[in-house]
Design an enzyme around this catalytic site. Sequence first.
Site, PDB file in Angstrom:
ATOM      1  N   ASN A  57       0.765  -1.259  -0.044  1.00 44.66           N
ATOM      2  CA  ASN A  57       0.178   0.025   0.109  1.00 44.66           C
ATOM      3  C   ASN A  57       1.082   1.213   0.051  1.00 44.66           C
ATOM      4  O   ASN A  57       1.873   1.463   0.896  1.00 44.66           O
ATOM      5  CB  ASN A  57      -0.947   0.031   1.272  1.00 44.66           C
ATOM      6  CG  ASN A  57      -1.780   1.266   1.220  1.00 44.66           C
ATOM      7  OD1 ASN A  57      -2.770   1.202   0.422  1.00 44.66           O
ATOM      8  ND2 ASN A  57      -1.891   2.110   2.165  1.00 44.66           N
ATOM      9  N   ILE A  93      -4.299   3.150   8.839  1.00 42.98           N
ATOM     10  CA  ILE A  93      -3.662   2.246   7.880  1.00 42.98           C
ATOM     11  C   ILE A  93      -2.598   1.221   8.503  1.00 42.98           C
ATOM     12  O   ILE A  93      -2.579   0.179   7.656  1.00 42.98           O
ATOM     13  CB  ILE A  93      -3.441   3.142   6.594  1.00 42.98           C
ATOM     14  CG1 ILE A  93      -2.923   2.484   5.626  1.00 42.98           C
ATOM     15  CG2 ILE A  93      -2.093   3.889   7.050  1.00 42.98           C
ATOM     16  CD1 ILE A  93      -4.069   1.653   4.814  1.00 42.98           C
ATOM     17  N   GLY A 311      -9.493   7.770   3.735  1.00 41.44           N
ATOM     18  CA  GLY A 311      -8.389   7.426   2.781  1.00 41.44           C
ATOM     19  C   GLY A 311      -7.340   6.817   3.222  1.00 41.44           C
ATOM     20  O   GLY A 311      -7.533   5.731   3.806  1.00 41.44           O
ATOM     21  N   GLU A 312      -6.114   6.907   2.926  1.00 38.54           N
ATOM     22  CA  GLU A 312      -4.981   6.326   3.153  1.00 38.54           C
ATOM     23  C   GLU A 312      -4.864   5.070   2.512  1.00 38.54           C
ATOM     24  O   GLU A 312      -3.743   4.027   2.715  1.00 38.54           O
ATOM     25  CB  GLU A 312      -4.875   5.983   4.728  1.00 38.54           C
ATOM     26  CG  GLU A 312      -4.954   7.514   5.321  1.00 38.54           C
ATOM     27  CD  GLU A 312      -5.090   7.250   7.249  1.00 38.54           C
ATOM     28  OE1 GLU A 312      -4.589   6.018   7.565  1.00 38.54           O
ATOM     29  OE2 GLU A 312      -5.237   8.349   7.860  1.00 38.54           O
ATOM     30  N   GLY A 313      -5.755   4.566   1.812  1.00 39.46           N
ATOM     31  CA  GLY A 313      -5.597   3.117   1.296  1.00 39.46           C
ATOM     32  C   GLY A 313      -6.584   2.013   1.989  1.00 39.46           C
ATOM     33  O   GLY A 313      -6.524   0.981   1.715  1.00 39.46           O
TER      34      GLY A 313
END
Length: 345
Positions: A57, A93, A311-313
């Site tokens: 990621n 994350i 967000g952040e993956g």
Amino acid sequence: MKTFNIKSPDQAIHQALIDRINNLAKPEGSLGMLEELALQIGLIQQTLSPRLRNPHNIIFAADHGIADEGVSFSPKEVTWQVINNFLGGGAGINFLCRQHGFELVLVDGGIDFDFPEGLDIIDRKVRKGTRNYLYEAALTGEEMEQAVTAGAEVVSDCHHRGCNVVSFGEMGVANTSTSSMWMSFLTGIDLKDCVGAGSGLDSEGVRHKYNILKQAKENYKGNGSTEDVITYFGGLEMLMAVGGMLQAAELGMLIIVDGFIMTNCLLAASQFYPEVCDYAVFGHCGDESGHARLLEYMKAKPLLNLGLRLGEGSGAVCSYPIIVSAVSMINEMHTFAQAAVTKYF
């Protein structure tokens, strides 16, 4: 802009994959999207026995000049503060990457902050944040090209380490504003339907955000091409994700698309190379206003809908076990013949 060599996966193996999936000991189509995913991944990898290796990621981070207009719930310094939390292992994350076996890669694409040397962050800073596109272009053409190239090079490095599946995340205060601009220009959808609360604006904050972005759209005098739009509005982390996605497709990697911002990045990438979408799986439908509409526009089928807007993956990484299940299905299930089961449909 950097050129890429992206082709749709060869379809010669398509029927063999269909036959393999349909001969597994189950009613045809009964595993739904797992079967669709297995077919897609088999086509990408050109094999009846696909494998997922060393998932990464990648978080690209940068600041946005438009943040000076109060379009975000958070002040600009939150960008570098959150990166420090990533580095300390304590963000959302971080636990998701640990749980699902992802290597987390952090990239400074344009944060308005100087990090001390020796931290586990890749320095690809093009400039300290974009210019304020309410008044001028966020980036020059050269800066845009630098960002796209940097994103591509980061993905190439991951691929060299044996990675064949990659998700992308972002960190940058006010990047939902920039994403709204991309979405409206690149789809023709009314700006009002593209603007949401971001990291936590109330209704008055959303109204202010929309008014600022509406004025920025009216001030824009460019030619409306995809390249001009993404250069004029930025941002650096988003352009790096565009380059990263295109490089991943060129290398035959599986791309897991995260939320509103990363879906906009895939949208932009697909304007240059439509074939990039053949390599993409949409991890989730996020809670940011505009994301569902954008997914519908792109005819995308997200794997999850959990109300995420971090967000952040995060949504992409959360969806990974489903992708693993699809690959396990095609590799581990017995066929009717192996199971000595009469084909019962």
